[in-house]
Design a protein around this motif. Structure first.
Motif, PDB file in Angstrom:
ATOM      1  N   GLN A 589       0.865  -1.192   0.000  1.00 53.13           N
ATOM      2  CA  GLN A 589       0.000   0.000   0.000  1.00 53.13           C
ATOM      3  C   GLN A 589       0.895   1.233   0.000  1.00 53.13           C
ATOM      4  N   LYS A 590       1.073   1.815  -1.202  1.00 60.14           N
ATOM      5  CA  LYS A 590       1.956   2.966  -1.397  1.00 60.14           C
ATOM      6  C   LYS A 590       3.345   2.662  -0.842  1.00 60.14           C
ATOM      7  N   GLU A 591       3.781   3.418   0.155  1.00 58.00           N
ATOM      8  CA  GLU A 591       5.118   3.224   0.713  1.00 58.00           C
ATOM      9  C   GLU A 591       5.122   2.254   1.891  1.00 58.00           C
ATOM     10  N   MET A 592       3.986   1.610   2.124  1.00 54.37           N
ATOM     11  CA  MET A 592       3.860   0.735   3.282  1.00 54.37           C
ATOM     12  C   MET A 592       3.492  -0.673   2.825  1.00 54.37           C
ATOM     13  N   VAL A 593       3.635  -1.608   3.736  1.00 53.02           N
ATOM     14  CA  VAL A 593       3.120  -2.964   3.552  1.00 53.02           C
ATOM     15  C   VAL A 593       2.093  -3.197   4.648  1.00 53.02           C
ATOM     16  N   LYS A 594       0.887  -3.578   4.241  1.00 47.85           N
ATOM     17  CA  LYS A 594      -0.209  -3.736   5.203  1.00 47.85           C
ATOM     18  C   LYS A 594      -0.455  -5.204   5.494  1.00 47.85           C
ATOM     19  N   ILE A 595      -0.554  -5.502   6.785  1.00 50.18           N
ATOM     20  CA  ILE A 595      -0.858  -6.855   7.259  1.00 50.18           C
ATOM     21  C   ILE A 595      -2.186  -6.778   8.007  1.00 50.18           C
ATOM     22  N   GLU A 596      -3.129  -7.662   7.650  1.00 47.28           N
ATOM     23  CA  GLU A 596      -4.432  -7.671   8.305  1.00 47.28           C
ATOM     24  C   GLU A 596      -4.689  -9.033   8.949  1.00 47.28           C
ATOM     25  N   PHE A 597      -5.159  -8.997  10.183  1.00 46.61           N
ATOM     26  CA  PHE A 597      -5.632 -10.186  10.898  1.00 46.61           C
ATOM     27  C   PHE A 597      -7.118  -9.968  11.176  1.00 46.61           C
ATOM     28  N   GLU A 598      -7.943 -10.844  10.672  1.00 52.06           N
ATOM     29  CA  GLU A 598      -9.383 -10.717  10.883  1.00 52.06           C
ATOM     30  C   GLU A 598      -9.962 -12.070  11.254  1.00 52.06           C
ATOM     31  N   ASP A 599     -10.917 -12.051  12.163  1.00 50.46           N
ATOM     32  CA  ASP A 599     -11.595 -13.289  12.546  1.00 50.46           C
ATOM     33  C   ASP A 599     -13.099 -13.100  12.400  1.00 50.46           C
ATOM     34  N   ASN A 600     -13.817 -14.198  12.487  1.00 53.11           N
ATOM     35  CA  ASN A 600     -15.274 -14.146  12.391  1.00 53.11           C
ATOM     36  C   ASN A 600     -15.919 -14.336  13.756  1.00 53.11           C
ATOM     37  N   GLY A 601     -15.235 -13.827  14.783  1.00 55.40           N
ATOM     38  CA  GLY A 601     -15.750 -13.909  16.139  1.00 55.40           C
ATOM     39  C   GLY A 601     -16.737 -12.798  16.448  1.00 55.40           C
ATOM     40  N   PRO A 602     -16.993 -12.531  17.726  1.00 53.58           N
ATOM     41  CA  PRO A 602     -18.001 -11.529  18.121  1.00 53.58           C
ATOM     42  C   PRO A 602     -17.536 -10.088  17.966  1.00 53.58           C
ATOM     43  N   GLY A 603     -16.254  -9.854  17.740  1.00 56.84           N
ATOM     44  CA  GLY A 603     -15.758  -8.490  17.616  1.00 56.84           C
ATOM     45  C   GLY A 603     -15.450  -7.852  18.969  1.00 56.84           C
ATOM     46  N   ILE A 604     -15.018  -6.588  18.934  1.00 54.99           N
ATOM     47  CA  ILE A 604     -14.642  -5.851  20.143  1.00 54.99           C
ATOM     48  C   ILE A 604     -15.547  -4.637  20.269  1.00 54.99           C
ATOM     49  N   PRO A 605     -16.244  -4.454  21.406  1.00 50.03           N
ATOM     50  CA  PRO A 605     -17.077  -3.258  21.597  1.00 50.03           C
ATOM     51  C   PRO A 605     -16.244  -1.985  21.450  1.00 50.03           C
ATOM     52  N   GLU A 606     -16.897  -0.906  21.009  1.00 47.68           N
ATOM     53  CA  GLU A 606     -16.180   0.343  20.724  1.00 47.68           C
ATOM     54  C   GLU A 606     -15.493   0.912  21.960  1.00 47.68           C
ATOM     55  N   ASN A 607     -16.172   0.846  23.123  1.00 47.10           N
ATOM     56  CA  ASN A 607     -15.569   1.416  24.329  1.00 47.10           C
ATOM     57  C   ASN A 607     -14.330   0.642  24.766  1.00 47.10           C
ATOM     58  N   ILE A 608     -14.254  -0.643  24.412  1.00 52.21           N
ATOM     59  CA  ILE A 608     -13.064  -1.442  24.735  1.00 52.21           C
ATOM     60  C   ILE A 608     -12.004  -1.271  23.661  1.00 52.21           C
ATOM     61  N   ALA A 609     -12.446  -1.138  22.392  1.00 49.36           N
ATOM     62  CA  ALA A 609     -11.493  -0.999  21.284  1.00 49.36           C
ATOM     63  C   ALA A 609     -10.605   0.220  21.461  1.00 49.36           C
ATOM     64  N   ARG A 610     -11.129   1.280  22.111  1.00 43.80           N
ATOM     65  CA  ARG A 610     -10.325   2.491  22.312  1.00 43.80           C
ATOM     66  C   ARG A 610      -9.177   2.257  23.288  1.00 43.80           C
ATOM     67  N   ARG A 611      -9.243   1.192  24.066  1.00 44.64           N
ATOM     68  CA  ARG A 611      -8.262   1.016  25.143  1.00 44.64           C
ATOM     69  C   ARG A 611      -7.415  -0.246  25.002  1.00 44.64           C
TER      70      ARG A 611
END
Length: 662
Positions: A589-611
């Protein structure tokens, strides 16, 4: 001439009333000046009996001598049955009763301005009949025109008063509006830098005012006949030498009837040179601003607390931390605006009473849904007569987290060292097993001539022995032993590479290869397999073919990748997803290399994702995690590799962690 005399008399009145009050406040020798000035109370010489008089009854004119009528160019009908004040120029005297006039005339004769013919005022001395008794209803007042020697005598007396005013450190002035003349004391001219041996005109004083300080609106209001005539202002003047001085002026405008209209007659006032006071005040204000700027630029909270526990100082960092403005915090109890200090009031009182400094280290405080750590320093003001103290509060949360990360890293290094030693110890016998299995397989192979010769030598049938081994699945067992040993050797190799102490040098690294090695380590992670059954998770890879190599510390990046893989596996296991999957993508991705880890689990609530990247933050049960894994990963990617790491919602409903490396 009469207006000029009126100006001089008004100067005398100002000196005797308002100016004297100002001088007592500003002068250095106030008591002596006041005593001497009172000795100069205005006294007129005794005058001969005059035929100009009026007779009053209940403040109303009941009689007027012909000579007085001729001097005023009036007829009896103009004055009879009129109040005494009707013949005066100054209409403001209408409010004065007979008792007031009598009281004033009993003390001294008075010089007044009478209404003359065609609006020309006449200066006269007014004297009460000495035979008048207070209880009588009738009284006679005599008037004597002020002319000739009497006028000169009065002017000489005024000049003596001027000489007296010159010893005071205050400028006196009186501006006559009808003819533009101005009286100024010697000190007034000296303040402006003008010659002191002669009078100056009004224009010279006016043009000396600094152009930026001309208060035309204030002057206009003070000259408004409907106003009170008061004026006060601070402004600069420019002396003839170019020197700039600061002045404080106070003035009062007197109004009168001129040609049937109420107009300003003269303005009397005082002028003080306040340059030194202004410079001192300006310097103090500048020092206060600098001190406030210094306090507000500090990264620490700085509070001032008095002996009653009230807030006397509140800097910007305190506003940021508490959300309370300085104006709302000052003079309130410190515990009301900064609850964190509620547990430290005893330390504040001790510092105030014993005049000692107190330090409270690593104080935890939970606010805004996060735990932070602070150092509190309480210091008394040693050079002050008050019992105030300064409270400085430093946020050391990052320092504490870094120290904990170092401790955790040391533990990891210790475990890694132990694992490396164990791997070395395992590697030697494992190599012997692999080598011997391979030798056994070679010596049982019928295609090797040496095996055929050896079998004939011992009179054994190699074909029958091979058939027996195959019937007993010996070759397949040997292959299984060899494969297991090879796998074990690979695990040991990966372990040694992972726990190796890496240097600061970043070397080219193939990310897809590093990812595969990491996945293989995850598949053989006993703790991960025991808790999540990681082998049941389907790994879906998407590696772009044009991914370039990345300069990085491979060991540390592998630590980040392994931590994200383990977190995804644990999340899927805890959510009991029926078909758990992890999606791994690597793409440029342009001057970077992007690595993505994704799962099909329940996800992370927004208030927890910030921390999630905060040290010690974890949603696991006590003892199930340190809360340092993602914070260390953040430190490695952002601080050591100038990259980015973030978490977002994935397209399959689970969490997606994105790493970008330059």
């Amino acid at each position: 001439m009469f207006f000029s005399l009126l100006v001089d008399l008004s100067v005398y009145n100002i000196l005797k009333s308002e100016t004297l009050t100002d001088t007592r406040r500003w002068g250095n020798n106030e008591h002596r000046d006041t005593r001497d000035f009172r000795k100069m109370s205005f006294q007129m010489d005794s005058m001969p009996t005059t035929s100009m008089f009026i007779t009053l009854k209940n403040d109303i004119i009941h009689g007027c001598s012909p000579d007085l009528l001729r001097m005023l160019a009036l007829c009896p009908a103009d004055v009879m049955r009129q109040p005494l004040s009707a013949i005066f120029v100054n209409e403001e005297s209408n409010s004065e009763s007979k008792e007031t006039w009598v009281s004033r005339l009993n003390r001294n004769s008075m010089v007044v301005m009478l209404k003359g013919n065609a609006g020309n005022p006449i200066c006269a001395e007014m004297t009460l009949d000495t035979e008048f008794q207070k209880d009588d209803q009738l009284c006679t007042i005599y008037f004597t025109p002020v002319t000739g020697e009497l006028l000169q005598s009065m002017r000489d007396d005024i000049r003596r008063h001027r000489v007296g005013t010159d010893v005071w450190n205050v400028g006196l002035f009186e501006h006559h509006h009808q003819d533009g003349t101005i009286f100024s004391s010697r000190r007034m001219r000296e303040i402006y830098g003008f010659p002191t041996d002669r009078e100056m005109d009004f224009g010279q004083f006016d043009t000396a005012v600094h152009p930026d300080d001309r208060d035309m609106e204030g002057v206009r209001k003070s000259h408004d006949p409907n106003g009170d005539g008061k004026y006060e202002n601070r402004f600069r003047i420019v002396k003839p030498s170019g020197e700039i001085r600061w002045m404080h002026a106070r003035a009062q405008t007197t109004f009168g009837n001129v040609n049937g209209e109420r107009k300003p007659l003269f303005t009397t006032g005082t002028m003080f040179d306040i340059t030194e006071q202004h410079l001192l005040k300006t310097a103090l204000e500048e020092n206060e601003r600098k001190l406030a700027d210094i306090l507000n630029s500090l990264p620490s909270v700085v509070l001032g607390v008095n002996s009653q526990g009230g807030v006397t100082q509140w800097n910007k960092e305190a506003e940021t931390l508490t959300g309370i403005l300085e104006s709302d915090a000052l003079h309130r109890q410190v515990t009301d605006v900064f609850p964190m200090l509620g547990d430290h009031l005893d330390n504040i009182r001790k510092a105030q009473q014993e005049q000692i400094s107190i330090e409270c280290a690593r104080i935890p405080w939970s606010h805004s849904e996060r735990m932070s750590f602070y150092n509190i320093y309480i210091t008394p003001l040693h050079n002050s007569n008050s019992a105030d103290v300064v409270v400085r509060i430093d946020d050391i949360t990052e320092q504490v987290r870094f120290e904990e990360m170092l401790v955790h890293s040391e533990k990891l290094l210790s475990v890694g060292g132990l694992a490396a030693g164990m791997a070395h110890e395992i590697n030697n016998p494992l190599a012997a097993v692999l080598q011997n299995v391979q030798v056994i397989m070679n010596r049982l192979a019928p295609e090797h001539p040496i095996n055929v010769r050896t079998a004939k030598k011992v009179d054994a049938s190699l074909e029958k022995m091979t058939a027996y081994l195959e019937a007993r699945n010996i070759p397949r067992m040997l292959d299984s032993i060899y494969d297991a040993g090879t796998r074990a050797a690979t695990i040991v190799k990966n372990m040694l590479g992972f726990v190796r102490i890496s240097g600061k040098q970043h070397l080219p690294c193939n990310l897809p290869e590093l990812m595969e090695t990491t996945l293989e380590m995850a598949l053989n992670d006993y703790d991960l397999a025991r808790k999540t059954d990681f082998r049941k998770i389907k790994i879906q890879r998407a590696y772009a073919g044009d991914v370039r190599t990345v300069n990085c510390d491979a060991g540390k990046i592998q630590q980040v990748l392994l931590n994200l893989i383990k977190n995804a596996g644990q999340a899927l296991f805890e959510a009991q997803v029926s078909e758990p999957r992890i999606f791994i993508r690597i793409q440029p991705q342009k001057e970077m290399v992007k690595i993505e880890f994704e799962d099909n689990g329940p996800g992370i609530p927004e208030n927890i994702a910030r921390r999630v990247f905060e040290p010690f933050f974890t949603t696991k049960q006590v003892g199930a995690g340190t809360g340092l894994g993602l914070s260390i990963s953040y430190f490695i990617v952002v601080q050591e590799h100038n990259g980015q790491i973030r978490v977002e919602k994935g397209q399959y409903g689970g969490a997606r962690f994105v790493i970008e490396l330059p």
